[in-house]
Scaffold this active site. Structure first.
Site, PDB file in Angstrom:
ATOM      1  CD  GLU A 278       0.149  -1.224   3.239  1.00 43.19           C
ATOM      2  OE1 GLU A 278       0.425  -1.261   4.455  1.00 43.19           O
ATOM      3  OE2 GLU A 278       0.134  -2.240   2.521  1.00 43.19           O
ATOM      4  CD  GLU A 310      -2.464  -3.731  -0.831  1.00 46.31           C
ATOM      5  OE1 GLU A 310      -1.830  -2.942  -0.093  1.00 46.31           O
ATOM      6  OE2 GLU A 310      -2.570  -4.947  -0.569  1.00 46.31           O
ATOM      7  CD  GLU A 332      -1.658  -5.594   6.171  1.00 41.71           C
ATOM      8  OE1 GLU A 332      -2.620  -5.839   5.413  1.00 41.71           O
ATOM      9  OE2 GLU A 332      -0.634  -4.994   5.782  1.00 41.71           O
TER      10      GLU A 332
END
Length: 887
Positions: A278, A310, A332
């Site tokens: 990302e 992302e 995450e």
């Protein structure tokens, strides 16, 4: 001295001392195309504040260092260079540090990776840092909470594409060489080191502009997509741009916060270690998302999910960043949840939660049953532990837990908490308590108790039901059962908000008779009696199948037993109307196979009977994949041939009936190729498909009208033939030389190592263990081929594997060492050779691992974790094989 493993305490101490203002970084990539040059020059200037008189260090995994100048004074290199650290003594309140050095080009995917395309000799470079490989490219304070503004300068050939996080401001011609320019990029926002990025090389470039339709928006944003020139014919960038625009509209309104960066670029790069990263303004993806052999709906959904994952990081992770890797879940877990949500809500992939249930949660369930499982909020003592924690717990279990949280507090409450969180902590670093305090405030609930149960404990609960009937055969009671994971603290339970769906058999179909909303209390009890109305008692009592966790709101394994209607589920799974319901049944059956409660033969038979009936590409892909994995890992040695042949026949029959050009056709063709490597059938089909690897072909594959021959499918077929010793080295060499490419290079390495002959296994083992010049993909391809074939070909390497572990860990980067440790871990079938007639714990792979663990108590914890996990998975496989030998 190898001192790369920064500890949490060292990072915390450095944070107390420093505030970093900016980096000015210059990379000179002028000679990157010359493979004889292993390094490139860098100049880095860092401006930072510190406690006057303090001492600290900056991180740099380098080739060499020419000079270190701190506040105008050149430091003695012999005194300050300490392995991967440069000591910085006697700091002033305001400091300027300039370091001239040389950094290595990478072939491991860590740092600045260099790839030269064998098809056209074009060169491609890109960076990948997470969690701590930025220090392989330029000196920096490598920890997420020391954010700074980055100013990048890159000198490279004029015709090259060069990009970074910031917008390109100017190009400065080299006064001595008109073919060279220096690209100057605008300063970034305050970001962490691990999400900075550089892209350079001879990339194909596609451009577009995002013009917002969302109410909350950043204004127009330039879009760019990159790939290798040799992949240009397959690069569907229009689809990628469409998904990107949809996602930006969706997330800006959802988060009530404009996209916070000036551009959105996406690069699809070769030999990438992960799915995507990302980096703000410059997201990198594996080029596996460019579909050379065509794409199914499932493939497109997977790429869309990753693009949205992302994109969500631009807020969860980049705008607001965890303070240390303990709270990796803060980015995450959220991105994994949002990736699926974005695929559905912004891009119309209505079955994305089905894919999540069957693939992502299956990953989490496997990880959570290993001896190395950990809480979602993990205890990350150092960077090596952080590297190992990008796992099924942090991603998929974390996202599953957020799905449970949404069911618990409501979606609007959850999103409002996110909105407050972004505004309150923009450009800063946070911890668990920062998020919980916002959630407490918005929800009005005590979220600390929820956190203790879900985020701060480890392990997987198993949920079930128990029906009690009276003498008249009518249901009197329904109990919800929960087996809490071992090691959960005393007094802590797991609350679950679930739905129970009931089904009756009617005209050879399973028909839903209703859904009940239920709650498991937050108490450490094994059974909970449910209050039911008379109507609901009748509904539950007469059900032929009880589906617990219908709609998949919670995270838990469901014990689907005969009392719940296991046999009805096996017989009627394809008749269930809901794709998600079918997916949940297949998921429960798969977990039963892994737990050695359901024979592999029963599972395979269910797949054989249903493979032609499943309309969902996502479920069909999972079915054929799990069926082959079940036979390979859990079936007894004596039954594998018959089971593989049964799968081959079923896949062939279903392929013949599939519509030309359909998703099912491509999924089944891929499955037919892989199963042909282990069945006694399929040679003729594979030989035909293999033509795509070594000769000019026209028309369609004989067994799949609508699918043309291509190199990718051709090499898959050659790999299957090699596994069965049905292709010669000369034929593989002919194919490798016919059309040089990354596909042929990796396909050749895999197929050569797969040949079931002692000399090829010996060479593959030596290559993986000793050849430090192998790229990450070449190493994995070779190791994957080595693992195939009869057990006796690999048994001679069991002892030497364990003897080499410490040296491998010491001499290779953590990424490459991890590939070797996992890729070559010994495999053996129960009842064969050193596993014949023994208890599972006395079989060679399990016993040798135990001996190594006992003899190496001081080995790095990340290495010990890999061995513990591989040992446990081996033990599970062998126990299942033992079970299937008698069932």
């Amino acid at each position: 001295m190898k001192n790369e493993n920064l500890t949490r305490e060292e990072a915390a101490h450095r944070s107390e001392l420093l505030t970093v203002e900016s980096y000015h970084v210059h990379l000179d990539l002028t000679h990157a195309k010359d493979e004889t040059r292993e390094s490139y020059p860098t100049v880095t200037t860092v401006r930072f504040d510190a406690k006057a008189g303090a001492e600290t260090f900056i991180d740099y995994i380098h080739h060499s260092i020419d000079s270190v100048r701190l506040n105008g004074t050149h430091l003695n290199l012999a005194e300050v260079i300490d392995g991967s650290r440069i000591k910085l003594p006697n700091l002033a309140k305001h400091n300027e540090l300039t370091i001239h050095g040389r950094s290595y080009y990478s072939r491991s995917g860590e740092g600045l990776h260099r790839y030269i395309d064998p098809s056209d000799q074009r060169v491609y470079l890109y960076t990948q840092y997470e969690p701590a490989d930025c220090r392989r490219v330029f000196p920096n304070f490598e920890q997420p909470d020391l954010k700074a503004v980055f100013n990048f300068r890159v000198t490279a050939p004029k015709e090259w594409v060069v990009s970074s996080n910031g917008v390109l401001e100017t190009e400065v011609p080299d006064p001595t060489d008109s073919g060279i320019t220096k690209r100057v990029f605008a300063p970034t926002e305050r970001i962490s080191t691990y999400i900075t990025a550089i892209l350079a090389g001879e990339y194909f470039t596609a451009t577009d502009t995002y013009r917002p339709k969302s109410t909350v928006n950043s204004g127009d944003v330039p879009l760019v997509a990159y790939c290798r020139y040799s992949l240009k014919p397959h690069f569907d960038y229009d689809n990628i741009f469409r998904v990107t625009k949809n996602g930006l509209d969706f997330f800006q309104d959802l988060f009530d916060y404009p996209y916070p960066y000036p551009k959105y670029e996406q690069a699809f790069v070769p030999e990438y270690n992960i799915g995507a990263m990302e980096n703000p303004g410059m997201v990198t993806f594996t080029e596996d998302y460019i579909f050379v052999s065509g794409a199914t709906e499932d493939d497109l959904e997977g790429r869309t999910n990753t693009i949205c994952h992302e994109m969500a990081h631009m807020w969860f992770g980049d705008l607001v960043t965890m303070k240390w890797w303990d709270d990796l879940w803060l980015k995450e877990s959220f991105a994994d949840f949002m990736g699926t949500l974005g695929a559905i809500e912004a891009n119309g992939f209505k079955d994305a939660w089905v894919t999540f249930a069957n693939q992502r949660k299956a990953w989490a369930y496997q990880q959570d049953q290993l001896p190395t499982t950990h809480p979602i909020v993990a205890d990350i003592a150092h960077l090596e532990a952080a590297s190992q924690n990008f796992d099924g717990i942090t991603y998929a279990k974390g996202a599953s837990t957020l799905k449970q949280l949404v069911a618990y507090v409501g979606f609007e409450t959850f999103i409002e908490a996110a909105r407050v969180y972004f505004k309150r902590h923009e450009w800063a670093n946070t911890t668990l308590n920062d998020f919980l305090s916002v959630l407490n405030e918005v929800s009005g609930r005590d979220m600390q108790a929820w956190s203790r149960a879900w985020l701060q404990t480890s392990g997987l609960s198993t949920l079930g039901t128990r029906r009690v009937y009276g003498p008249d055969g009518q249901l009197t009671d329904l109990y919800l059962t929960q087996q809490l994971p071992e090691g959960i603290p005393a007094g802590v339970g797991r609350p679950h908000v679930v739905k129970l769906e009931t089904f009756r058999q009617h005209e050879n179909r399973l028909v839903s008779t209703g859904v009940l909303s239920l709650e498991y209390p937050n108490e450490p009890i094994t059974e909970h009696r449910v209050e039911l109305t008379d109507e609901h008692k009748k509904q539950v009592g007469e059900a032929d199948l009880l589906m617990l966790n219908a709609q998949d709101h919670t995270y838990a394994k469901v014990a689907l037993t005969n009392d719940d209607g296991l046999q009805a589920a096996i017989a009627g799974v394809s008749t269930l109307e809901s794709t998600l319901s079918r997916g949940l049944i297949w998921g429960a059956l798969w977990e039963n196979v892994r737990d050695a409660r359901l024979p592999v033969s029963t599972f395979v038979d269910a797949v054989v009977r249903n493979v032609s009936l499943e309309p969902s590409a996502s479920l069909l892909g999972s079915m054929v994949s799990h069926a082959q994995a079940a036979v390979a890992n859990y079936a007894s040695q004596t039954e594998r041939e018959n089971l593989y042949n049964a799968l081959h026949d079923a896949f062939s029959t279903a392929l013949a009936a599939a519509s030309p050009g359909s998703d099912a056709q491509l999924i089944l063709l891929r499955a037919l190729i892989t199963v042909s490597g282990v069945a006694t059938q399929g040679e003729e089909t594979c030989r035909d498909i293999a033509r795509g690897a070594f000769e000019d072909t026209t028309g369609d594959i004989a067994v799949a009208t609508g699918i043309p021959y291509d190199q990718n499918l051709g090499w898959a077929a050659l790999g299957a033939l090699a596994e069965r010793n049905l292709v010669s080295v000369a034929e593989l060499e002919q194919a490798a030389g016919y059309n040089p490419s990354s596909i042929s290079a990796n396909g050749y390495a895999y197929a050569l190592a797969a040949l079931p002959q002692a000399e090829h296994k010996a060479e593959a083992y030596r290559t993986v263990m000793e050849d430090s010049t192998l790229s990450n993909d070449a190493l994995s391809s070779t190791a994957n081929g080595f693992r195939l074939g009869p057990d006796e070909l690999r048994e001679p390497y069991f002892e030497s594997y364990f003897a080499a572990l410490s040296d491998i860990w010491e001499s290779r980067s953590i990424g490459m060492a991890t590939r070797i440790v996992r890729g070559l871990y010994p495999r053996i079938s129960y009842g064969h050779g050193s596993a014949a007639g023994l208890d599972v714990d006395n079989t060679a792979p399990v016993a040798l691992a135990e001996r190594w663990l006992q003899e190496h108590p001081e080995a790095p914890s990340a290495l010990r974790r890999l061995i513990l996990e591989a040992q446990d998975l081996t033990r599970r496989n062998l126990n299942a094989q033992k079970f299937n030998a008698t069932h």
